[in-house]
Design a protein around this motif. Structure first.
Motif, PDB file in Angstrom:
ATOM      1  N   TYR A 136      -0.762   7.003   8.579  1.00 37.23           N
ATOM      2  CA  TYR A 136      -0.955   5.694   7.944  1.00 37.23           C
ATOM      3  C   TYR A 136       0.412   5.201   7.497  1.00 37.23           C
ATOM      4  N   ASP A 137       1.278   4.908   8.468  1.00 39.01           N
ATOM      5  CA  ASP A 137       2.691   4.757   8.161  1.00 39.01           C
ATOM      6  C   ASP A 137       3.314   3.496   8.756  1.00 39.01           C
ATOM      7  N   LYS A 138       2.550   2.430   8.873  1.00 39.94           N
ATOM      8  CA  LYS A 138       3.086   1.207   9.445  1.00 39.94           C
ATOM      9  C   LYS A 138       3.836   0.398   8.387  1.00 39.94           C
ATOM     10  N   ASP A 139       4.854  -0.353   8.830  1.00 40.23           N
ATOM     11  CA  ASP A 139       5.568  -1.250   7.918  1.00 40.23           C
ATOM     12  C   ASP A 139       4.619  -2.275   7.310  1.00 40.23           C
ATOM     13  N   TYR A 146       0.836  -1.199   0.000  1.00 38.48           N
ATOM     14  CA  TYR A 146       0.000   0.000   0.000  1.00 38.48           C
ATOM     15  C   TYR A 146       0.872   1.251   0.000  1.00 38.48           C
ATOM     16  N   GLY A 147       0.330   2.302  -0.590  1.00 36.69           N
ATOM     17  CA  GLY A 147       0.941   3.615  -0.506  1.00 36.69           C
ATOM     18  C   GLY A 147       0.304   4.391   0.627  1.00 36.69           C
ATOM     19  N   LEU A 206      -5.924 -10.264   4.778  1.00 34.62           N
ATOM     20  CA  LEU A 206      -5.199  -9.350   3.897  1.00 34.62           C
ATOM     21  C   LEU A 206      -3.950  -8.868   4.616  1.00 34.62           C
ATOM     22  N   VAL A 207      -2.822  -8.867   3.896  1.00 29.52           N
ATOM     23  CA  VAL A 207      -1.555  -8.370   4.445  1.00 29.52           C
ATOM     24  C   VAL A 207      -0.991  -7.343   3.469  1.00 29.52           C
ATOM     25  N   GLU A 208      -0.603  -6.175   3.968  1.00 28.84           N
ATOM     26  CA  GLU A 208      -0.104  -5.101   3.115  1.00 28.84           C
ATOM     27  C   GLU A 208       1.197  -4.543   3.693  1.00 28.84           C
ATOM     28  N   SER A 209       2.287  -4.607   2.920  1.00 33.19           N
ATOM     29  CA  SER A 209       3.513  -3.915   3.310  1.00 33.19           C
ATOM     30  C   SER A 209       3.510  -2.524   2.699  1.00 33.19           C
ATOM     31  N   ARG A 210       4.200  -1.615   3.343  1.00 27.67           N
ATOM     32  CA  ARG A 210       4.198  -0.210   2.907  1.00 27.67           C
ATOM     33  C   ARG A 210       5.242   0.016   1.821  1.00 27.67           C
ATOM     34  N   VAL A 211       4.820   0.620   0.703  1.00 33.19           N
ATOM     35  CA  VAL A 211       5.718   0.911  -0.413  1.00 33.19           C
ATOM     36  C   VAL A 211       6.640   2.076  -0.094  1.00 33.19           C
TER      37      VAL A 211
END
Length: 442
Positions: free
Chosen positions: A214-217, A207-208, A295-300
């Motif tokens: 909204y800044d989690k790894d 995710y962007g 759902l799993v989202e890493s930060r871009v």
């Protein structure tokens, strides 16, 4: 964004886990501990040297190419009868869609499906899945072999090959196509869900962010669709809270809930900006289809000066956070396999027994609109011959049973797909395929 001190970070801005010298060692360490506790505790042994991904070879400076993926999967596919690589579809541009199967094929084995990079501009999930496939395929230690003797791991390493080649979300948003099944990719994933009935579905994305809230790894979210069986939702929340997020934190990555802005000082939620219950998203569709889904989202976006100054540092953090999350997933599967199997079986049985209302809208954290509640769902839906010709293939891909009815077809609700069927055939459902005629003469 100003530089900030973050838990688990070394002075140069790397996570302490990422601060080792070689990415290969990091990747093996992540997968080697993926079963935790009594499971993997060391590097996987191999009869011969395992192939490396292009990402590993470049130390995170570039992503694995399609040719590199083909080569790696071909090598893994030669690892014996516990590993296979199957073609499950072809994209609009002619690229293959592949499914990797590793582990047990015996009845009673728990089945776990990982769907990686549905969006082609989210490559870290794909890299984590390619690494996982390689390390499990080449593992020789007893702990991993024992785990795989009781578990089948299914991996779609590149769910959007066309988008991956272009570096975009692709020809269409695959993660909004798990009801209509208009894309080859959506149809292929539906086939896997139908034919393998996975107990757990793990959907890996990136995710962007919009800092500073909204800044989690790494962020996670369970199915919010209100038709998901409460037992499955509870298991998904447990997977997130007790396994995936702690695994991320243990690896030096902070974690939060997807779509939730949190105050950077207090850590309290500010507002929810994403993560609703729409049924055409994979985590929701898989939950309605009786899987424990997450759902799993890493930060871009880079989070530190080191990541901003060197994209490879940022790329490594993105991939490593995904691998850390898989560690939590495997710990969960090993420790709760009995509870998982019981929850998925109970969900299917409840559908077949025809109990409870069906909701055509809403989410688990909001009250439904009055018109969205089918308190007494119909016995089934009738389709004309023309209508069935339009949606018959899609119903079959969803695993929905039907029978001839005059010149058309009849879709009864007394089947495991009971809570899915109105979402497909009721005109009031937001993403329905066609307007079926409700049969209320039960």
């Amino acid at each position: 964004m100003p530089t900030r001190a973050r838990g688990g970070r070394a002075p140069d801005g790397r996570s302490r886990w990422v601060g080792r010298r070689r990415i290969r060692g990091l990747v093996h360490a992540a997968v080697a501990t993926a079963l935790a506790g009594a499971l993997l505790t060391g590097s996987a042994e191999a009869a011969r040297t395992p192939p490396r991904t292009g990402f590993e070879t470049a130390d995170g400076a570039r992503w694995t190419s399609p040719a590199g993926e083909r080569s790696l999967l071909a090598a893994v596919g030669r690892r014996g009868d516990r590993v296979s690589v199957e073609r499950i579809g072809t994209t609009e541009q002619g690229r293959p869609l592949r499914l990797v199967r590793i582990g047990s094929r015996r009845p009673g084995a728990l089945t776990v499906l990982l769907v990686c990079s549905q969006h082609g501009n989210e490559p870290a999930a794909r890299e984590a899945c390619l690494t996982l496939v390689r390390d499990l395929g080449y593992a020789r230690d007893r702990a991993t072999r024992d785990f795989l003797a009781r578990t089948e791991i299914l991996v779609v390493p590149t769910a959007n090959p066309d988008g991956t080649a272009a570096g975009t979300r692709g020809n269409s948003d695959i993660n909004r196509d798990h009801i209509a099944l208009r894309t080859a990719e959506g149809r292929a994933i539906a086939t896997v869900l139908r034919d393998h009935a996975p107990d757990v579905v793990y959907d890996l994305h990136e995710y962007g962010a919009d800092p500073p809230y909204y800044d989690k790894d790494l962020t996670v979210l369970w199915p919010r669709n209100p038709n998901v069986d409460d037992r499955l939702r509870d298991e998904a929340k447990l997977l997130a809270a007790r396994y995936v997020r702690p695994a991320a934190r243990s690896a030096g990555h902070d974690s939060g809930l997807y779509g939730v802005w949190t105050d950077p000082v207090t850590g309290r939620p500010v507002k929810q900006t994403a993560g609703d219950g729409q049924e055409d998203i994979l985590r929701n569709a898989a939950g309605v289809k009786h899987a424990v889904a997450l759902l799993v989202e890493s930060r871009v976006d880079p989070l530190t000066d080191a990541e901003r100054n060197d994209p490879a540092v940022n790329n490594r953090r993105r991939v490593h956070s995904q691998l850390a999350s898989i560690k939590g997933l495997f710990s969960y599967v090993e420790e709760r396999r009995g509870a998982i199997a019981a929850a998925t079986a109970a969900s299917r049985a409840a559908g077949a027994a025809g109990r409870g209302p069906v909701l055509l809208g809403g989410a688990d954290n909001e009250a439904p609109e009055p018109g969205d509640v089918l308190a007494r769902p119909p016995c089934g839906y009738r389709l004309t011959a023309a209508g069935f010709a339009v949606v018959g293939d899609e119903l079959a891909l969803h695993g929905v049973a039907s029978r001839p009815d005059g010149d058309g077809a009849y879709v009864p609700l007394d089947q495991p797909a009971r809570k899915l069927i109105p979402l497909l055939l009721d005109a009031r459902a937001a993403y329905h395929l066609i307007n079926g005629q409700a049969d209320t003469a039960c």
